[in-house]
Design a protein around this motif. Sequence first.
Motif, mmCIF file in Angstrom:
data_model
loop_
_atom_site.group_PDB
_atom_site.id
_atom_site.type_symbol
_atom_site.label_atom_id
_atom_site.label_comp_id
_atom_site.label_asym_id
_atom_site.label_seq_id
_atom_site.Cartn_x
_atom_site.Cartn_y
_atom_site.Cartn_z
ATOM 1 N N PHE A 1 0.928 -1.242 0.031
ATOM 2 C CA PHE A 1 0.111 -0.114 0.049
ATOM 3 C C PHE A 1 0.941 1.278 -0.009
ATOM 4 C CE2 PHE A 1 -2.615 -3.360 1.063
ATOM 5 C CZ PHE A 1 -3.930 -2.971 0.758
ATOM 6 N N HIS A 2 1.007 2.049 -1.191
ATOM 7 C CA HIS A 2 1.598 3.219 -1.221
ATOM 8 C C HIS A 2 1.159 3.806 -0.085
ATOM 9 C CE1 HIS A 2 3.983 6.508 -3.000
ATOM 10 N NE2 HIS A 2 4.571 5.828 -3.772
ATOM 11 N N PRO A 3 2.241 4.476 0.686
ATOM 12 C CA PRO A 3 1.871 5.509 1.665
ATOM 13 C C PRO A 3 0.971 6.807 1.033
ATOM 14 C CG PRO A 3 3.996 5.276 1.745
ATOM 15 C CD PRO A 3 3.620 4.696 0.483
ATOM 16 N N THR A 4 1.002 7.164 -0.205
ATOM 17 C CA THR A 4 0.588 8.317 -0.528
ATOM 18 C C THR A 4 -0.249 8.424 -1.828
ATOM 19 O OG1 THR A 4 2.943 9.011 -1.433
ATOM 20 C CG2 THR A 4 2.529 9.742 0.586
ATOM 21 N N GLY A 5 -1.193 8.250 -1.561
ATOM 22 C CA GLY A 5 -2.441 8.274 -2.884
ATOM 23 C C GLY A 5 -3.427 9.512 -2.441
ATOM 24 N N MET A 6 -4.081 10.162 -3.489
ATOM 25 C CA MET A 6 -4.792 11.235 -2.974
ATOM 26 C C MET A 6 -5.949 10.616 -2.183
ATOM 27 S SD MET A 6 -4.839 13.125 -6.794
ATOM 28 C CE MET A 6 -5.708 14.811 -6.235
#
Length: 611
Positions: free
Chosen positions: A244-249
């Motif tokens: 889970f990429h830390p930074t999504g919109m």
Amino acid sequence: MDSGPDAGFERHEYDVVVIGAGGAGLRAAIAAHDAGARVAIVCKSLLGKAHTVMAEGGIAASMGNVYPDDNWKVHFRDTMRGGKMLNNWRMAQLHAQEAPERVLELEEWGALFDRTPEGLISQRDFGGHRYARLAHVGDRTGLEMIRTLQQRAVALGIDVFMEFTVTEILKDSAGPGGRVSGAFGYWRETGRFVVFDAPSVVLATGGIGKSYQVTSNSWEYTGDGHALAMKAGASLINMEFVQFHPTGMVWPPSVKGILVTESVRGDGGVLKNSEGERFMFDYIPEFFKAETADTIEEAEGWYADKKNNRRPPELLPRDEVARAINSEIKAGRGSPHGGVFLDIASRRDAEFIRRRLPSMYHQFKELADVDITAEPMEVGPTCHYVMGGVEVDPDTEESILTGLYAAGEVAGGMHGSNRLGGNSLSDLLVFGRRAGHNAAYAAHRLRDARPQVSADDVRAAAAAALAPFEIEHGGENPYTIQKDLQDVMQRLVGIIRKADELRESLEEIGKLKERAKRLSVEGHRQYNPGWHLAIDLTNMLVVSECIAKAALEREESRGGHTRDDFPGPDDAWGRVNLVLTLAGGDFASPVHLEHQPLPVMPDQLRELFDA
């Protein structure tokens, strides 16, 4: 409606068929062509539209252009540590050794990289990397990479089948276990079936993200290659590890999950909670304490003089950052729309941000009406990457099924339990090339004794593809089942997992598989997105079952797999891979799981960690 299984088939003969036209697929096709093979590229979307274009930060390669001390051994060590030592050490070694040459090759073919003041390829910092080693083109590196590889493939005259879906890997059953004889699929526009006769098939189909509600992945990522490999008799490995990429919109809802590149943090951005605190200092694991700043003063010193200070905690590996953000949100310290704040506006001037992060500037301005040069972004974890995939030989990229190769995200082993940012693009180049070469060499050895495609197998593949048209009344809507699957995976097999929820997920997936036996679509084969989804859905269901089953089995927390009921890593589990196969060779069969010892690292490489 021309829908009978005996309808005429279009037929083509090649030495190597590459399924997927992202970085791995294009690089594999170029390598196979250079090795003298007749090559076809088959892609689900249009050429140049592969998900690789969304990779923004850069290509990880220890070129030493910014830090002369960087070398492949440091890159290898960073990769193994980022993957919590569950990586296939040989793949990590080859990747670190060959990545610089692959980047220079791209430049030779016309890629335009950002430059250092000395004129060398510029390299930026990224999470988990000891040195700045990501060769980049602003925050549009994946786009430049695809442009370059696509232009090369077209110049070489490689055949491309666009907007085409492969539904079966065909096998010649002569001999034990059989071997690949070709592939079967259809044109998405017309629905017409095509048979490829080919002794070597390279899977380069990407990931599985569309099984989740919130994902950075594009519509093509339905686990096609993973499922095709399993059905043909190959094995999957490490499927419990989903990044889970830390930074999504996180806002507005219409764009939730769209990636916010790690380059923002690599160029100085910091994470803050609703109380204005840089919370990452509270989440530094013991494993990284020696290299990570534990005070704001140390972190600021790193930005001022990177050679003499420890890295800021915002540049920890992605799994660590994602868990920290998740913890802050759960503790009630999140942003108004359920994320946290990523602030680069207070740290860099507007000209720097627009020059280094042009895509991010336009993305937030146009989609969220946020000016990132003047205010912070709201971000949160988004399903981004699966570390697991087809089990392959580390040197040749061949699966346990002779003639079937895999490279890129669809292949497992390279990243262990967690992928470092930037390693994905160099992974595509290094192992795409290796897969293409070896697929071509294998096909060449069979030039006088090519495996044969069975007419019965072709008819069976056609009948299976057309099955959703056979149920006219009372069938299941594929869109409804996909929505239900995404809900199950997001709620029960997400960033934090528990045994009871994983068991529930397997029960729910089992029910969805039963419902999927009655998938029904209306209309004709031409321009029928419901039919396309019905075919993709069988892939998504079996891959989701693999993820949930492996996640339940692994009773520890490591990398992209976090168990609330087993919160720490376990040394015993750190020596075990989980391997998954389809017991009966079709999607109705149960998924079989077994433990496999981790390959033993040679002493000369292990000494790098002791040092």
